[in-house]
Design an enzyme around this catalytic site. Structure first.
Site, PDB file in Angstrom:
ATOM      1  N   ASP A  43       2.352   2.987  -3.422  1.00 46.54           N
ATOM      2  CA  ASP A  43       1.969   4.144  -4.240  1.00 46.54           C
ATOM      3  C   ASP A  43       2.977   5.278  -4.085  1.00 46.54           C
ATOM      4  OD1 ASP A  43       1.294   4.828  -1.665  1.00 46.54           O
ATOM      5  OD2 ASP A  43      -0.781   5.409  -2.117  1.00 46.54           O
ATOM      6  N   SER A  44       3.982   5.081  -3.192  1.00 48.11           N
ATOM      7  CA  SER A  44       5.100   6.028  -3.114  1.00 48.11           C
ATOM      8  C   SER A  44       5.827   6.094  -4.450  1.00 48.11           C
ATOM      9  CB  SER A  44       6.072   5.608  -2.004  1.00 48.11           C
ATOM     10  OG  SER A  44       6.436   4.257  -2.123  1.00 48.11           O
ATOM     11  N   ASP A  82      -0.311  -1.557  -3.573  1.00 46.91           N
ATOM     12  CA  ASP A  82      -1.124  -0.515  -2.948  1.00 46.91           C
ATOM     13  C   ASP A  82      -2.366  -0.217  -3.778  1.00 46.91           C
ATOM     14  OD1 ASP A  82      -0.587   0.652  -0.489  1.00 46.91           O
ATOM     15  OD2 ASP A  82       1.105   1.823  -1.261  1.00 46.91           O
ATOM     16  N   LYS A 111      -2.846  -3.584  -0.408  1.00 45.35           N
ATOM     17  CA  LYS A 111      -2.747  -2.806   0.834  1.00 45.35           C
ATOM     18  C   LYS A 111      -3.693  -1.611   0.727  1.00 45.35           C
ATOM     19  CE  LYS A 111       1.048  -0.222   1.997  1.00 45.35           C
ATOM     20  NZ  LYS A 111       0.487   1.151   2.021  1.00 45.35           N
ATOM     21  N   GLU A 113      -5.062   1.940   2.797  1.00 47.88           N
ATOM     22  CA  GLU A 113      -4.871   2.924   3.869  1.00 47.88           C
ATOM     23  C   GLU A 113      -6.202   3.221   4.552  1.00 47.88           C
ATOM     24  OE1 GLU A 113      -2.870   6.510   2.672  1.00 47.88           O
ATOM     25  OE2 GLU A 113      -1.160   5.408   1.840  1.00 47.88           O
ATOM     26  N   GLU A 180       2.662   3.465  10.283  1.00 51.41           N
ATOM     27  CA  GLU A 180       3.617   4.464   9.766  1.00 51.41           C
ATOM     28  C   GLU A 180       3.706   5.671  10.701  1.00 51.41           C
ATOM     29  OE1 GLU A 180       3.292   5.327   5.595  1.00 51.41           O
ATOM     30  OE2 GLU A 180       4.696   7.011   5.728  1.00 51.41           O
TER      31      GLU A 180
HETATM   32  O1  KIV Z   1       3.726   3.498  -0.566  1.00 53.33           O
HETATM   33  C1  KIV Z   1       4.568   3.122   0.248  1.00 53.33           C
HETATM   34  O2  KIV Z   1       5.776   3.074  -0.026  1.00 53.33           O
HETATM   35  C2  KIV Z   1       4.123   2.732   1.584  1.00 53.33           C
HETATM   36  C3  KIV Z   1       5.159   2.393   2.601  1.00 53.33           C
HETATM   37  C4  KIV Z   1       5.862   3.611   3.063  1.00 53.33           C
HETATM   38  C5  KIV Z   1       4.603   1.626   3.728  1.00 53.33           C
HETATM   39  O3  KIV Z   1       2.956   2.686   1.824  1.00 53.33           O
END
Ligand code: KIV
Length: 263
Positions: A43-44, A82, A111, A113, A180
């Site tokens: 989600d970055s 994500d 993924k 969080e 992280e």
């Molecule tokens: O969203 C992302 O890029 C991440 C990584 C930094 C692990 O969760």
């Protein structure tokens, strides 16, 4: 090709796992030709691709669009998607709907969080047949609660909490856990505490794998240089140089040359 079983095997064999983020078709095609083990459509992308100031702005539609582009380019890679901000906090139906959409778009796993707050949902998703990667330590979706991008687990109580969280995630069925921004020693402790592999970003050398944001490792933003980052290229300079080269050639009329022109 890497699959979900490969992750545990790698840990047992003490062979490290490499993961990079990817958000689009053209870089997915390059990663597909590389030896990289696994792709994260993180989600970055809200920050890197859309210019928002945090991952809080990633939506399910955004995630789906980028997952679709990535899987079109990286047929041979294991692609983790994500779960976006709050998609796991509005009840099981909303969570499962989001999982369904991401998996039907072509992801190989999701993924999530957080730990205690997500354990029941994670167990339910895994029960339903979908592999889940956990993510603890600095969890950027909680940035407003954490008060910024700070190293987590520095004190004894916080460190113990992260070790307990990792066990909870393993129990819930996660096949791997992202760690992280935590101290090196804690990265080691957590990695020893669980039998599933840990994949670190800013978590030191003892995790079972490492993940970096593709644009960061390529040096796309010269101003972004956190301590944990190693740059493997200077794409910013390379791209700016190519663009200026094109601009100059247009100005002095050396482009297009006769061989670049239809007769
Ligand atoms: O969203 C992302 O890029 C991440 C990584 C930094 C692990 O969760």
């Amino acid at each position: 090709m890497v699959n979900v079983q490969t992750f545990t095997k790698r840990k047992q064999q003490n062979r490290k796992i490499s993961m990079v983020t990817c958000y689009d078709f053209w870089s997915a095609k390059i990663i597909n030709q590389s030896d990289i083990d696994c792709i994260l459509v993180g989600d970055s992308l809200a920050v890197v691709m859309h210019g928002f100031d945090s991952t809080v702005h990633a939506t399910l539609d955004m995630m789906k669009m980028h997952v679709a582009a990535v899987v079109r380019g990286a047929h041979d890679k294991f692609v983790v998607a994500d779960m976006p901000f709050l998609s796991c906090s509005k009840g099981i139906t909303v969570g499962m709907d989001a999982v369904q959409e991401l998996m039907q778009t072509g992801a190989s796993a999701v993924k999530i969080e957080g730990a205690a707050h997500q354990a029941d949902l994670i167990a339910h998703i895994v029960e339903a047949g979908v592999p889940v990667m956990g993510h603890i330590g600095l969890t950027p979706q909680s940035i407003h609660n954490l008060g910024g991008h700070k190293v987590q687990g520095k004190g004894e109580t916080d460190a113990q909490q992260l070790i307990d969280d990792s066990k909870r995630l393993e129990q819930a069925g996660c096949f791997a856990i992202v760690l992280e921004c935590i101290p090196n020693k804690l990265g080691d402790c957590v990695s020893r505490a669980v039998s599933v592999p840990t994949i670190g970003i800013g978590a030191g050398p003892h995790t079972d794998g490492q993940v970096l944001v593709l644009h960061d490792l390529l040096g796309a933003d010269p101003d972004f240089c956190p301590k944990f980052l190693r740059r493997y290229a200077n794409v910013n300079q390379l791209v700016a140089g190519a663009l200026n080269g094109f601009h100059e050639d247009v100005r002095d009329q050396s482009f297009p040359a006769p061989e670049e022109t239809y007769g």
